[in-house]
Scaffold this active site. Structure first.
Site, PDB file in Angstrom:
ATOM      1  N   GLY A  10     100.630  13.461  20.545  1.00 42.01           N
ATOM      2  CA  GLY A  10     101.738  12.004  20.721  1.00 42.01           C
ATOM      3  C   GLY A  10     101.295  11.649  22.078  1.00 42.01           C
ATOM      4  O   GLY A  10     100.472  11.812  22.856  1.00 42.01           O
ATOM      5  N   ASP A  47      92.853  12.892  16.811  1.00 43.07           N
ATOM      6  CA  ASP A  47      93.600  11.877  17.376  1.00 43.07           C
ATOM      7  C   ASP A  47      93.194  10.527  18.038  1.00 43.07           C
ATOM      8  O   ASP A  47      93.936   9.583  18.309  1.00 43.07           O
ATOM      9  CB  ASP A  47      94.675  12.494  18.281  1.00 43.07           C
ATOM     10  CG  ASP A  47      93.836  13.362  19.559  1.00 43.07           C
ATOM     11  OD1 ASP A  47      93.125  14.093  19.323  1.00 43.07           O
ATOM     12  OD2 ASP A  47      93.882  12.758  20.848  1.00 43.07           O
TER      13      ASP A  47
HETATM   14  P1  AMP Z   1      93.336  11.570  25.143  1.00 41.97           P
HETATM   15  O1  AMP Z   1      92.029  12.668  25.741  1.00 41.97           O
HETATM   16  O2  AMP Z   1      93.485  10.222  26.047  1.00 41.97           O
HETATM   17  O3  AMP Z   1      93.030  11.209  23.833  1.00 41.97           O
HETATM   18  O4  AMP Z   1      94.701  12.335  25.417  1.00 41.97           O
HETATM   19  C1  AMP Z   1      95.070  13.256  24.480  1.00 41.97           C
HETATM   20  C2  AMP Z   1      96.397  13.515  24.743  1.00 41.97           C
HETATM   21  O5  AMP Z   1      96.704  13.857  26.320  1.00 41.97           O
HETATM   22  C3  AMP Z   1      97.517  12.709  24.261  1.00 41.97           C
HETATM   23  O6  AMP Z   1      98.511  13.183  23.671  1.00 41.97           O
HETATM   24  C4  AMP Z   1      97.564  11.922  25.576  1.00 41.97           C
HETATM   25  O7  AMP Z   1      98.772  11.154  25.391  1.00 41.97           O
HETATM   26  C5  AMP Z   1      97.905  13.085  26.563  1.00 41.97           C
HETATM   27  N1  AMP Z   1      97.532  12.593  27.763  1.00 41.97           N
HETATM   28  C6  AMP Z   1      96.427  12.280  28.701  1.00 41.97           C
HETATM   29  N2  AMP Z   1      96.686  12.139  29.851  1.00 41.97           N
HETATM   30  C7  AMP Z   1      97.897  12.175  30.082  1.00 41.97           C
HETATM   31  C8  AMP Z   1      98.871  12.005  31.380  1.00 41.97           C
HETATM   32  N3  AMP Z   1      98.240  11.556  32.436  1.00 41.97           N
HETATM   33  N4  AMP Z   1     100.158  12.091  31.267  1.00 41.97           N
HETATM   34  C9  AMP Z   1     100.553  12.647  29.975  1.00 41.97           C
HETATM   35  N5  AMP Z   1      99.884  12.833  29.009  1.00 41.97           N
HETATM   36  C10 AMP Z   1      98.425  12.623  28.797  1.00 41.97           C
HETATM   37 MG    MG Z   2      93.683   9.463  22.805  1.00 40.69          MG
END
Ligand code: AMP
Ligand code: MG
Length: 487
Positions: free
Chosen positions: A92, A254
């Site tokens: 999410g 995702d």
């Molecule tokens: P991503 O690798 O950017 O696709 O992120 C994977 C998951 O980690 C997603 O659910 C993001 O919303 C969450 N996420 C990544 N960085 C952060 C952060 N700094 N704070 C909160 N959630 C994060």
């Molecule tokens: Mg992502």
């Protein structure tokens, strides 16, 4: 008196209303000292937003999520996902919000979304924030992809928040305002399927059909038609990545969209030398998302989508599985056809040359590029000149071996069209060393190099004398490039 009048911005809440089980209403965190770093004026205009208004206090309020239209419903979207092959049931928007949907003057409905806008109920251990460097990186690379004609989410603006963000070191924080056909992901379907609520899954599929494939609505197997359309869009998307040497770096389910747009510019990078084994991301130790693996990974991700959609495909499970397998198997020929047609254009070959011949000529060429460690982008660009009889640029790109002359000797008699090649072989991609250099300066407060780089990559097919440095391959003494996911 202010001359800037508030435009009638309407932010629809279609996702939030139709799929409330997948949407948690939420608010952005206040930015202590918001300041626009880059504003994408052409995109603002395309959306029917006045760039001058966006630069004012109300506009910045919108771009940081603090002043949204009164009837808007910002939400954090729920999704699951396979990350590096392992299933996470609840990911999410941990640091993102869907502000709502904008109907642009051309009648296209697009998501307006923020990244780095504070913690949400999906934040887990994360701080909900984003740093200036990675958000500018997404701005530059996604706008470069768009200019290259590759479907992608867009960046409307990057706003520095005035808040510090703790990573390996303390960094200035930023919020990215992102525009997308939608933020539906394979992981959204996985999440809906895992709830066990087939009616929810069906509403999600209907929502996806409405937004991306309305033509499927009229068919008697609408959900299989949706799946087939997503497979076709992803096959064409990944073929385009491969043709320009783009390495996404984190092709989790995702980060695989239903819209067929590239999303999530974390550890992505472009090839310098051509090598299918290229991996840039520091966390991809097994090379799962290596450049050459991308088509196979996309197909794997689409198989996860098909699995999630099984209850919608047919009431008899065996038939549902058959339809799923058929749809996913169509990836391979669709990818092949897109890739070959892209290569035909890059090599300037007329339609009379059989696709099989285009494919084998291209494969042979890529083998030579790999063997002789040639810069991918500079070499393909030089082919226009070779077609005109000048091999100088190809030699400078590293094609100085007799082997290339033998290849030229087979290709030139096919009468490649140099003028059309110059329209499809870019001069400018966001080269890794130039991106790093521009972001390093931006973090120190100097945006000159970011603007210069944007000037190059948003007009990628045009050589300009003052941008010569932006067309040159990376210095050979640079060493291997690494990107980081901890953005
Ligand atoms: P991503 O690798 O950017 O696709 O992120 C994977 C998951 O980690 C997603 O659910 C993001 O919303 C969450 N996420 C990544 N960085 C952060 C952060 N700094 N704070 C909160 N959630 C994060
Ligand atoms: Mg992502």
């Amino acid at each position: 008196m202010s001359t800037s009048t508030r435009p009638a911005l309407v932010l629809g809440g279609q996702f939030a209303a139709e799929l409330s089980e997948l949407a948690i209403p939420w608010q952005a965190e206040a930015a202590p000292d918001p300041r626009i770093l880059v504003l994408n004026e052409p995109l603002a205009t395309e959306l029917g937003l006045d760039p001058e208004w966006l630069r004012g206090a109300e506009g910045v309020g919108l771009l940081t999520g603090r002043s949204v239209p009164v009837d808007a419903t910002p939400v954090a979207q729920a999704y699951a996902g396979h990350q590096f092959g392992a299933y996470s049931p609840r990911l999410g928007d941990g640091r993102a919000l869907l502000l709502g949907e904008v109907l642009d003057p051309a009648g296209r409905r697009r998501d307006l979304h923020l990244k780095g806008s504070g913690r949400t109920p999906f934040a887990r251990a994360g701080d909900g924030l984003a740093a200036v460097g990675p958000m500018l990186r997404e701005h530059v690379v996604s706008e470069a992809m768009h200019a290259l004609g590759i479907p992608t989410t867009r960046s409307l603006a990057v706003v520095a928040t005035g808040r510090r963000v703790q990573r390996e070191r303390t960094l200035p924080g930023a919020v990215l305002a992102r525009v997308a056909g939608s933020h539906l992901r394979v992981g959204t379907f996985q999440f809906a399927r895992a709830t066990g609520d087939v009616a929810l899954l069906q509403r999600l599929a209907d929502h996806a059909i409405d937004r991306h494939h309305p033509e499927a609505a009229g068919t008697d197997d609408r959900y299989a038609a949706l799946l087939r359309a997503v497979v076709a869009d992803q096959a064409s998307l990944v073929a385009r990545w491969m043709l320009v040497g783009f390495v996404h770096g984190v092709m989790n389910t995702d980060n695989t969209t239903i819209s067929g747009e590239t999303i999530d510019y974390g550890p992505c990078a472009f090839l310098d030398r051509y090598d299918p084994a290229t991996v840039y991301s520091s966390i991809d130790t097994a090379g799962r998302y290596a450049y050459g693996n991308q088509p196979a990974v996309a197909r794997w991700n689409l198989a996860r989508l098909a699995e999630a959609m099984l209850p919608l495909l047919h009431e008899e499970q065996d038939r549902a599985v058959e339809l799923a397998v058929e749809a996913v198997d169509a990836f391979v020929p669709a990818y092949g056809a897109s890739w070959t047609s892209g290569m035909r254009a890059r090599l300037g070959l007329p339609e009379q040359v059989a696709s099989g011949d285009v494919g084998s000529l291209a494969e042979e060429l890529l083998g030579l590029l790999q063997e002789h460690r040639v810069d991918h982008t500079a070499f393909f660009r030089s082919l226009g000149a070779v077609a005109r009889g000048d091999t100088g640029a190809a030699r400078r790109a590293g094609a100085d071996e007799a082997a290339f002359d033998a290849w030229f000797g087979r290709w030139l008699p096919l009468r490649p069209d140099a003028a059309s090649m110059d329209l499809v072989n870019p001069v400018h991609i966001p080269r890794n060393h130039l991106v790093e250099e521009a972001l390093d300066a931006a973090v120190e407060g100097d945006l000159t190099l970011v603007h210069r780089l944007l000037e190059a990559v948003t007009d990628p097919y045009v050589e300009r004398p003052h941008l010569e440095r932006y067309a040159a391959p990376a210095p050979s003494d640079l060493g291997p490039y690494r990107t980081f996911c901890g953005t």
